[in-house]
Design a protein around this motif. Structure first.
Motif, PDB file in Angstrom:
ATOM      1  N   LYS A 188      29.007   7.402  -3.446  1.00  0.00           N
ATOM      2  CA  LYS A 188      28.376   6.139  -3.059  1.00  0.00           C
ATOM      3  C   LYS A 188      29.143   5.492  -1.902  1.00  0.00           C
ATOM      4  O   LYS A 188      28.560   5.069  -0.909  1.00  0.00           O
ATOM      5  CB  LYS A 188      28.380   5.233  -4.289  1.00  0.00           C
ATOM      6  N   GLU A 193      18.940   4.289  -3.516  1.00  0.00           N
ATOM      7  CA  GLU A 193      17.556   4.708  -3.250  1.00  0.00           C
ATOM      8  C   GLU A 193      17.505   6.127  -2.723  1.00  0.00           C
ATOM      9  O   GLU A 193      16.699   6.949  -3.158  1.00  0.00           O
ATOM     10  CB  GLU A 193      16.932   3.813  -2.174  1.00  0.00           C
ATOM     11  N   GLU A 243      24.595  -0.492  -0.349  1.00  0.00           N
ATOM     12  CA  GLU A 243      24.706   0.103  -1.672  1.00  0.00           C
ATOM     13  C   GLU A 243      23.320   0.349  -2.267  1.00  0.00           C
ATOM     14  O   GLU A 243      23.057   1.405  -2.854  1.00  0.00           O
ATOM     15  CB  GLU A 243      25.527  -0.806  -2.592  1.00  0.00           C
ATOM     16  N   LYS A 244      22.443  -0.622  -2.073  1.00  0.00           N
ATOM     17  CA  LYS A 244      21.089  -0.473  -2.598  1.00  0.00           C
ATOM     18  C   LYS A 244      20.409   0.742  -1.966  1.00  0.00           C
ATOM     19  O   LYS A 244      19.777   1.550  -2.637  1.00  0.00           O
ATOM     20  CB  LYS A 244      20.283  -1.748  -2.308  1.00  0.00           C
ATOM     21  N   ARG A 245      20.600   0.827  -0.652  1.00  0.00           N
ATOM     22  CA  ARG A 245      19.960   1.933   0.058  1.00  0.00           C
ATOM     23  C   ARG A 245      20.553   3.290  -0.356  1.00  0.00           C
ATOM     24  O   ARG A 245      19.838   4.272  -0.503  1.00  0.00           O
ATOM     25  CB  ARG A 245      20.121   1.718   1.570  1.00  0.00           C
ATOM     26  N   GLU A 268      26.091  -4.955   0.468  1.00  0.00           N
ATOM     27  CA  GLU A 268      25.158  -5.017  -0.656  1.00  0.00           C
ATOM     28  C   GLU A 268      23.900  -4.205  -0.380  1.00  0.00           C
ATOM     29  O   GLU A 268      23.462  -3.395  -1.196  1.00  0.00           O
ATOM     30  CB  GLU A 268      24.787  -6.467  -0.919  1.00  0.00           C
ATOM     31  N   GLU A 269      23.348  -4.431   0.814  1.00  0.00           N
ATOM     32  CA  GLU A 269      22.145  -3.690   1.196  1.00  0.00           C
ATOM     33  C   GLU A 269      22.429  -2.202   1.262  1.00  0.00           C
ATOM     34  O   GLU A 269      21.614  -1.382   0.830  1.00  0.00           O
ATOM     35  CB  GLU A 269      21.666  -4.150   2.583  1.00  0.00           C
ATOM     36  N   SER A 292      21.209   9.165 -11.046  1.00  0.00           N
ATOM     37  CA  SER A 292      21.889   7.967 -10.542  1.00  0.00           C
ATOM     38  C   SER A 292      23.394   8.011 -10.779  1.00  0.00           C
ATOM     39  O   SER A 292      24.163   7.395 -10.048  1.00  0.00           O
ATOM     40  CB  SER A 292      21.285   6.714 -11.168  1.00  0.00           C
TER      41      SER A 292
END
Lengths: 321, 317
Positions: free
Chosen positions: B111, B135, B130-132, B127-128, B144
Motif C-alpha cells: 500500500k 481501489e 490510499e483510497k485509490r 488520504e485520496e 484487500s
C-alpha cells in the motif's frame, strides 16, 4: 509393463526453515511412481512450488529424501558402491533449465563433451573420442568446425542448448531428467528442442522424465502424465486420457489457463481466477482445498488417495469416490 | 475507425561498439490506437524491448536514438526536453519493464509503495492516494489484505499485478508492458493477462503488450505487430494474422507453438541474424523456405493487404 528402470517409492521431502523458530515445509509428500525402461516419456506437470524440482534433484542424487526410497534397477540409489554410482550417473542424466548458466565460461565448449567421455570411459582412443564428438554434434545439427574450440559466450542460446543434447548423444543415458528445459528458450527453438529430445526415444530407447509447468509441452512430448499439486500427485495416466478427460479440479484449472494460440477461441470466462499460493495450510486433507470449487467438509478432514477412474487413469479426489 | 494515440515513424535505435553500430531497431513504423491492446511479438533479440525503450526515450548509452519520430497525441517525444518529457512519461505513459515485479521494495508495505508513487507525481494527497490504492488492488483482483502485506509474502503473479496497479495509479493513457507474463506459471500468466485486458476495458487505456508468447497475444490483443531483425514485418488485426498470416515468418511462429490439439510441431530453421550486420535483401531470406532470388538483394517494404493488414514480403508483390 516393461521392467522398471527407476522406482520412486513412497518418497517424501521435508525442508526445515528458520533457525530459532524452526518451521517444516513438506515439499514432496509420499510420492510413488515407476519409470519403465525402453523409451517411456513421462511428463511431470505442476506449478512452481509444487515440488517438481525437488523430485528431480532427489532422482539425480543431489538431495536425500526425508523418507522413502529411490531405486535404480532395484537398488537404492543412495546406497550404491562407487562403481555403481558412476554407472548410475552415466545412465541418469539431467538437462538443465538454463543453457546459459550450465557452462563454465573459462573453458572451451569442447570440454563439456570431453569430460563425460573421460569420466565414463566411452572411447578407447583419442580418435574414437573425436569421432564420437563429431557424430554427436552432427546428430543435433551442429557443424563441429563451427563450434569446437569456441567459448560458451561465443555461442548463441540455441547452440548452447544443442551442445547439451550433443552431450547426451555421447553419453547415451537410459534416463533423461529434463527440468523445465524450455523455460528460457524462444518459441522458434522450442519445437526443435522437443523434436530432438524425442529422437532419443527412437534412436536409443531412452526414457525421459519431462518436468514442466506447461501442459502443452508435456502433451507434446510424453506418453504418460503426472500432475503434481503442492507435493502430491493428484492425477496421473495416459496423456491423451488426461488432456481429453481431466478429472481433478486442479488439472482442469491448469488446462483452462493455457492460452490457446487462436483468437477465435479465447478464454470464455473473463474472470480473474483467485489463486491462493504457497504451501497448503491444512495439515490433513486435500492439498487443493483452498482453491477448489467443489470442496466439501470431507476434503478438509482426510486426504483423498489415487483411485483408478479409467484404464490406468488415476485421480485423487472425492468427486470420484 | 483508427484514432492513433501513438505513432512511431522510422524509429532507429543503435548501440555503439568498437565493431560498428548494432542496429537493433532499424526503421520501425508503428501505430497504437486509442483504447486498443497492441501485441508486439518476435523472438528474443529481435529488438522488441529496445523498441519500447526507444519509444519512451529510455535508451541508455552506448545506445542512442539514431533517427525517427515518436508522436504521442500530436507531440514528438524525441523533440522534447528531458523536463517536458518527464511530465508525460509515467503520468500519461506508464512503463512496466521486464522483471519489474522483482523491483518492489521488500521492506515497505504494498500500500505504502503505491501511495508513494502517487504522491511523488503530485496528483493526490495521502488520504485520496490510499483510497485509490485500495481501489486499484481490487481492480487487479487482489484481496484487500494485500495492501498491508510485504512483497515477499506475495507470489510472482500477485507482485506483477501490484506493479500493474501501480502503473495504473496515475491514470495513464498508454501502458507499455514488457514481457509481463514471462517467468510466471501458467495460472498466474492467465491472471496477469486478464488483469491487463480488464484494465483496458475499465479505464480505456491503450496498451502495448510486448511478449514472445504468441498465445498470450491471441488471448487479449486487438492487433498484433510481428518484429524480426529490427523491423516490423507484419501488422494487423489479431484475428486476420492468426487466420491468414501473410509473412512466412509469422506463419512459422504460429506453427511452432506447442498446443493441445495438434501433435506435429515445426520449429524455425536457422538462427536469428546479428544486428551488427543484418543480411542483405529481406532479413529473413536465409531462413525462409519460400525465398526467391529477389529476396536476397531487395529489401521488401510494408505493403497493405487491406483492412489495416500490412506485410513486408515479396510474395505479396
Amino acid at each position: 509393463m516393461a521392467r522398471a528402470l527407476l522406482e520412486v517409492d513412497n518418497v517424501s521431502k521435508i525442508y526445515s526453515v528458520g533457525f530459532i523458530r524452526k518451521r517444516y515445509i513438506e515439499a514432496v509428500r509420499s510420492i510413488s511412481f515407476i519409470i519403465p525402461d525402453k523409451g517411456a516419456f513421462i511428463g511431470l506437470v505442476g506449478e512452481s512450488g509444487s515440488g517438481k524440482t525437488t523430485i528431480a534433484r532427489m532422482i539425480l542424487g543431489l538431495i536425500n529424501p526425508s523418507s522413502g526410497e529411490i531405486r535404480y534397477k532395484g537398488r537404492n540409489i543412495f546406497r550404491l558402491s562407487k562403481e555403481e554410482w558412476i554407472e548410475y550417473r552415466k545412465n541418469v542424466q539431467p538437462v538443465f533449465q538454463d543453457p546459459y548458466n550450465a557452462y563454465n565460461p573459462f573453458y572451451r565448449i569442447d570440454r563439456v563433451l570431453r569430460i563425460p567421455i573421460r569420466t565414463f570411459r566411452l572411447a578407447s582412443s583419442k580418435e574414437d573420442a573425436e569421432k564420437l564428438i563429431e557424430e554427436a554434434m552432427m546428430a543435433v545439427g551442429l557443424r563441429p568446425e563451427d563450434i569446437l574450440g569456441r567459448y560458451p559466450h561465443q555461442l548463441s542460446g540455441g547452440e548452447r542448448q544443442r551442445i547439451m543434447l550433443a552431450r547426451l548423444h555421447i553419453i547415451k543415458p537410459r534416463l533423461i531428467v529434463a527440468d523445465e528445459p524450455l523455460s528460457m528458450v524462444d518459441v522458434s527453438l522450442k519445437a526443435r528442442f522437443l523434436n530432438e529430445l524425442l529422437k532419443f526415444k527412437k534412436a536409443y530407447g531412452t526414457s525421459c522424465l519431462y518436468i514442466t509447468h506447461d501442459l502443452s509441452e508435456a502433451y507434446y512430448i510424453s506418453d504418460t502424465l503426472m500432475v503434481l499439486c503442492r507435493g502430491r500427485i493428484v492425477e496421473r495416466g495416459p496423456t491423451d486420457s488426461i488432456i481429453n478427460n481431466p478429472a481433478h479440479p486442479y488439472t482442469r484449472m491448469l488446462l483452462n489457463s493455457i492460452p490457446i494460440p487462436d483468437p477465435e477461441r479465447r478464454w470464455r470466462e473473463r474472470i480473474i481466477p483467485k489463486v491462493i499460493t504457497g504451501p497448503s495450510r491444512h495439515a490433513r486433507g486435500c492439498v487443493f482445498y483452498d482453491n477448489c470449487r467443489f470442496r466439501k467438509e470431507r476434503c478438509l478432514k482426510e486426504e483423498p488417495y489415487l483411485v483408478e477412474i479409467e484404464h490406468n487413469h488415476e485421480v485423487a479426489c472425492y468427486l470420484y469416490t | 475507425m483508427s484514432n492513433p494515440i501513438l505513432e512511431v515513424k522510422d524509429l532507429r535505435v543503435y548501440y555503439k561498439s568498437i565493431w560498428g553500430d548494432y542496429r537493433v531497431v532499424d526503421g520501425v513504423d508503428l501505430t497504437v490506437n486509442k483504447g486498443e491492446i497492441l501485441g508486439l511479438a518476435g523472438e528474443s533479440g529481435c529488438g522488441k524491448s529496445t523498441l519500447v525503450e526507444g519509444i519512451l526515450r529510455l535508451v541508455e548509452p552506448p545506445g542512442f536514438i539514431a533517427g525517427g519520430k515518436v508522436i504521442f497525441k500530436g507531440i514528438d517525444l524525441l523533440s522534447l526536453s528531458e523536463e517536458e518529457l518527464r511530465k508525460i512519461r509515467w503520468r500519461q505513459i506508464a512503463y512496466i519493464p521486464q522483471g519489474s515485479m522483482n523491483s518492489l521494495n521488500p521492506v515497505i508495505k504494498v500500500k505504502d509503495q503505491m501511495i508513494d508513487v502517487m504522491i511523488d507525481h503530485g496528483i493526490l494527497d495521502k488520504e485520496e492516494a490510499e483510497k485509490r490504492a485500495l481501489e486499484l488492488l481490487e481492480a487487479v483482483g487482489l484481496p484487500s489484505e494485500t495492501a498491508d502485506m510485504y512483497p515477499h509474502q506475495l507470489s510472482g503473479g500477485m507482485r506483477q499485478r501490484v506493479i500493474i496497479a501501480m502503473a495504473m495509479s496515475l491514470n495513464p493513457e498508454l501502458v507499455v508492458a514488457d514481457e509481463p507474463t514471462t517467468a510466471l506459471d501458467i495460472v498466474m500468466q492467465k491472471t496477469v493477462l486478464l488483469t491487463i485486458a480488464k484494465l483496458r476495458d475499465d479505464y480505456g487505456s491503450s496498451v502495448i503488450l510486448v511478449s514472445h508468447d504468441m498465445a498470450a497475444h491471441a488471448e487479449i490483443a486487438d492487433r498484433i505487430a510481428i518484429m524480426y531483425a529490427g523491423k516490423i514485418i507484419e501488422v494487423g488485426d489479431v484475428h486476420d494474422i492468426f487466420k491468414e498470416p501473410a509473412h512466412p515468418y509469422t506463419r512459422m511462429l504460429i506453427d511452432s507453438i506447442p498446443r493441445l490439439e495438434k501433435k506435429i510441431l515445426r520449429g524455425i530453421p536457422g538462427l536469428a541474424p546479428s544486428p551488427l550486420r543484418w543480411p542483405s535483401g529481406c532479413r529473413f531470406h536465409s531462413r525462409c523456405p519460400l525465398a526467391k532470388k529477389r529476396c536476397r538483394y531487395e529489401e521488401p517494404s510494408l505493403k497493405s493487404l487491406g483492412a489495416g493488414h500490412l506485410v513486408a514480403c515479396h510474395l505479396w508483390g
